[in-house]
Motif scaffolding. Structure first.
Motif, PDB file in Angstrom:
ATOM      1  N   PRO A   1       0.803  -1.238   0.000  1.00  0.00           N
ATOM      2  CA  PRO A   1       0.000   0.000   0.000  1.00  0.00           C
ATOM      3  C   PRO A   1       0.831   1.280   0.000  1.00  0.00           C
ATOM      4  O   PRO A   1       0.420   2.283  -0.594  1.00  0.00           O
ATOM      5  CB  PRO A   1      -0.823  -0.125   1.285  1.00  0.00           C
ATOM      6  CG  PRO A   1      -0.908  -1.590   1.541  1.00  0.00           C
ATOM      7  CD  PRO A   1       0.396  -2.142   1.090  1.00  0.00           C
ATOM      8  N   SER A   2       1.991   1.255   0.663  1.00  0.00           N
ATOM      9  CA  SER A   2       2.815   2.464   0.713  1.00  0.00           C
ATOM     10  C   SER A   2       3.439   2.781  -0.641  1.00  0.00           C
ATOM     11  O   SER A   2       3.883   3.913  -0.868  1.00  0.00           O
ATOM     12  CB  SER A   2       3.916   2.325   1.763  1.00  0.00           C
ATOM     13  OG  SER A   2       4.820   1.295   1.413  1.00  0.00           O
TER      14      SER A   2
ATOM     15  N   LEU B   1      -0.833   8.296  -3.365  1.00  0.00           N
ATOM     16  CA  LEU B   1      -2.020   8.598  -2.578  1.00  0.00           C
ATOM     17  C   LEU B   1      -3.212   8.954  -3.462  1.00  0.00           C
ATOM     18  O   LEU B   1      -4.360   8.640  -3.128  1.00  0.00           O
ATOM     19  CB  LEU B   1      -1.724   9.741  -1.607  1.00  0.00           C
ATOM     20  CG  LEU B   1      -2.784  10.042  -0.548  1.00  0.00           C
ATOM     21  CD1 LEU B   1      -3.133   8.797   0.236  1.00  0.00           C
ATOM     22  CD2 LEU B   1      -2.304  11.154   0.372  1.00  0.00           C
TER      23      LEU B   1
ATOM     24  N   ALA C   1      -4.580   5.659  -4.620  1.00  0.00           N
ATOM     25  CA  ALA C   1      -5.266   4.990  -3.516  1.00  0.00           C
ATOM     26  C   ALA C   1      -6.613   5.644  -3.237  1.00  0.00           C
ATOM     27  O   ALA C   1      -7.614   4.956  -2.995  1.00  0.00           O
ATOM     28  CB  ALA C   1      -4.389   5.026  -2.262  1.00  0.00           C
TER      29      ALA C   1
ATOM     30  N   THR D   1      -5.492   6.283   5.453  1.00  0.00           N
ATOM     31  CA  THR D   1      -4.137   6.666   5.857  1.00  0.00           C
ATOM     32  C   THR D   1      -3.456   5.562   6.645  1.00  0.00           C
ATOM     33  O   THR D   1      -2.280   5.255   6.417  1.00  0.00           O
ATOM     34  CB  THR D   1      -4.186   7.962   6.687  1.00  0.00           C
ATOM     35  OG1 THR D   1      -4.876   8.981   5.944  1.00  0.00           O
ATOM     36  CG2 THR D   1      -2.792   8.444   7.020  1.00  0.00           C
TER      37      THR D   1
ATOM     38  N   TRP E   1      -4.135   2.348   6.538  1.00  0.00           N
ATOM     39  CA  TRP E   1      -3.889   1.262   5.580  1.00  0.00           C
ATOM     40  C   TRP E   1      -2.644   1.533   4.737  1.00  0.00           C
ATOM     41  O   TRP E   1      -1.864   0.614   4.449  1.00  0.00           O
ATOM     42  CB  TRP E   1      -5.112   1.099   4.683  1.00  0.00           C
ATOM     43  CG  TRP E   1      -4.922   0.198   3.510  1.00  0.00           C
ATOM     44  CD1 TRP E   1      -4.953  -1.159   3.493  1.00  0.00           C
ATOM     45  CD2 TRP E   1      -4.657   0.606   2.152  1.00  0.00           C
ATOM     46  NE1 TRP E   1      -4.732  -1.628   2.217  1.00  0.00           N
ATOM     47  CE2 TRP E   1      -4.554  -0.569   1.373  1.00  0.00           C
ATOM     48  CE3 TRP E   1      -4.510   1.849   1.521  1.00  0.00           C
ATOM     49  CZ2 TRP E   1      -4.292  -0.533   0.008  1.00  0.00           C
ATOM     50  CZ3 TRP E   1      -4.261   1.882   0.164  1.00  0.00           C
ATOM     51  CH2 TRP E   1      -4.154   0.700  -0.579  1.00  0.00           C
ATOM     52  N   LYS E   2      -2.426   2.776   4.390  1.00  0.00           N
ATOM     53  CA  LYS E   2      -1.321   3.110   3.496  1.00  0.00           C
ATOM     54  C   LYS E   2       0.025   3.245   4.211  1.00  0.00           C
ATOM     55  O   LYS E   2       1.072   2.912   3.653  1.00  0.00           O
ATOM     56  CB  LYS E   2      -1.619   4.425   2.765  1.00  0.00           C
ATOM     57  CG  LYS E   2      -0.668   4.695   1.603  1.00  0.00           C
ATOM     58  CD  LYS E   2      -1.097   5.898   0.836  1.00  0.00           C
ATOM     59  CE  LYS E   2      -0.250   6.053  -0.426  1.00  0.00           C
ATOM     60  NZ  LYS E   2       1.198   6.007  -0.180  1.00  0.00           N
ATOM     61  N   ASN E   3       0.043   3.721   5.464  1.00  0.00           N
ATOM     62  CA  ASN E   3       1.302   4.075   6.119  1.00  0.00           C
ATOM     63  C   ASN E   3       1.864   3.006   7.046  1.00  0.00           C
ATOM     64  O   ASN E   3       3.061   3.016   7.334  1.00  0.00           O
ATOM     65  CB  ASN E   3       1.135   5.374   6.914  1.00  0.00           C
ATOM     66  CG  ASN E   3       0.923   6.578   6.016  1.00  0.00           C
ATOM     67  OD1 ASN E   3       1.272   6.550   4.845  1.00  0.00           O
ATOM     68  ND2 ASN E   3       0.347   7.627   6.563  1.00  0.00           N
TER      69      ASN E   3
END
Length: 314
Positions: A132-133, A137, A140, A184, A186-188
């Motif tokens: 995910p990272s 963004l 996403a 956020t 989920w992504k970081n």
């Protein structure tokens, strides 16, 4: 017949040697600064000068479409603090920070602890957590736009399977900000996991073995040994997480544009709105300078924590 005796002090070489020695000393002293010059120029061009310019613009007012500016002192700051939209954006950012930073850091630590051993399955799982990272963004946010569609989106589809009613994830003021928080986290979380994996590799094995010999169980080792030793890593990750909280705005622009009812308007989106939609450059500069000051204060505190952790570990 007289003879002239030439001493070492009267020789032409005696005047050359001090000059040569002075040149050698000057070269040795100036060489480090010459090596640092490119980095210093880059910092000055892209960090210090922009901050100075923002500080200057925060004290001036410029009429849209005109090239003239007028000095207004601290009026932009007073207008900023009296603006309800700015106050709402600060509150939203605080909620956003509390909703994203602790869960992201906690999940990152749990993932790192679970996947710290080297094995093929762990390598695959690390790649899955990190994926995910690697997604921009904006991409996403576009993906979650379809996931969050009320009634037909992926979330509502599976919630409907268990009898839960449809939720307007991005249109309900009570839910929209938490939807952005979920994106956020989920992504970081996977990105922060990398730092904890690196930190776990540097932990002294003898300390962990001593704790095990003393009868400490897994939770006690985690709480009293691992987490304190990882304090410098946590401080570093905290700085990165707070910078992301104040600089990530793409998902707000794509999904909500600060709505509904300003419920997802973050400070950076407020700055963007003031500068590019309301053409209040001075007000936007004042808000930007306050954000930079906040990040600087957090960075100093975190660096002090890292120094104390390094001294304690040594």
């Amino acid at each position: 017949m007289t003879s002239t005796v030439v001493t070492a002090h009267d020789s032409p070489l005696a005047a050359v040697r001090p000059r040569r020695a002075w040149r050698v000393r000057f070269t040795r002293r100036s060489w480090p600064y010459l090596l640092l010059a490119p980095s210093l120029l880059m910092l000055a061009a892209f960090t210090y000068l922009p901050v100075i310019r923002v500080a200057w613009e925060s004290l001036h007012e410029k009429v849209h479409g005109s090239t003239t500016t007028s000095f207004v002192g601290l009026r932009n700051y007073s207008d900023l603090f009296s603006d309800k939209a700015f106050g709402q954006s600060v509150v939203n950012n605080l909620v956003y920070a509390l909703g994203t930073v602790p869960p992201s850091i906690a999940l990152a630590l749990l993932f790192a602890l679970a996947l710290q051993s080297s094995s093929r399955i762990n390598s695959v799982l690390r790649a899955i957590m990190l994926a995910p990272s690697m997604i921009p963004l904006v991409a996403a946010a576009s993906l979650f736009f379809f996931i969050f569609l009320p009634g037909v989106g992926l979330f509502d589809y599976y919630l409907g399977k268990i009898g839960v009613r449809s939720v307007n994830w991005l249109g309900d003021p009570d839910v929209a900000l938490w939807s952005l928080i979920g994106i956020t986290v989920w992504k970081n979380a996977g990105y922060y996991m990398l730092f904890y994996l690196a930190g776990l590799q540097t932990l002294p094995g003898e300390v962990l073995e001593a704790a095990t010999i003393d009868g400490a169980n897994g939770w006690q080792r985690l709480r009293h040994v691992i987490v304190p030793l990882l304090a410098p890593t946590t401080a570093f990750v905290l700085v990165i997480a707070l910078i992301n909280v104040l600089t990530q705005v793409d998902h707000v622009i794509v999904l909500t544009k600060g709505g509904p009812s300003n419920s997802t308007k973050l400070v950076l989106y407020y700055i963007f709105e003031q500068a590019h939609e309301n053409f209040a450059a001075g007000k936007a500069a004042a808000a930007s300078l306050l954000s930079v000051a906040f990040l600087l204060a957090i960075s100093v505190v975190s660096l002090k924590t890292m120094e104390r952790g390094a001294h304690a570990a040594s």
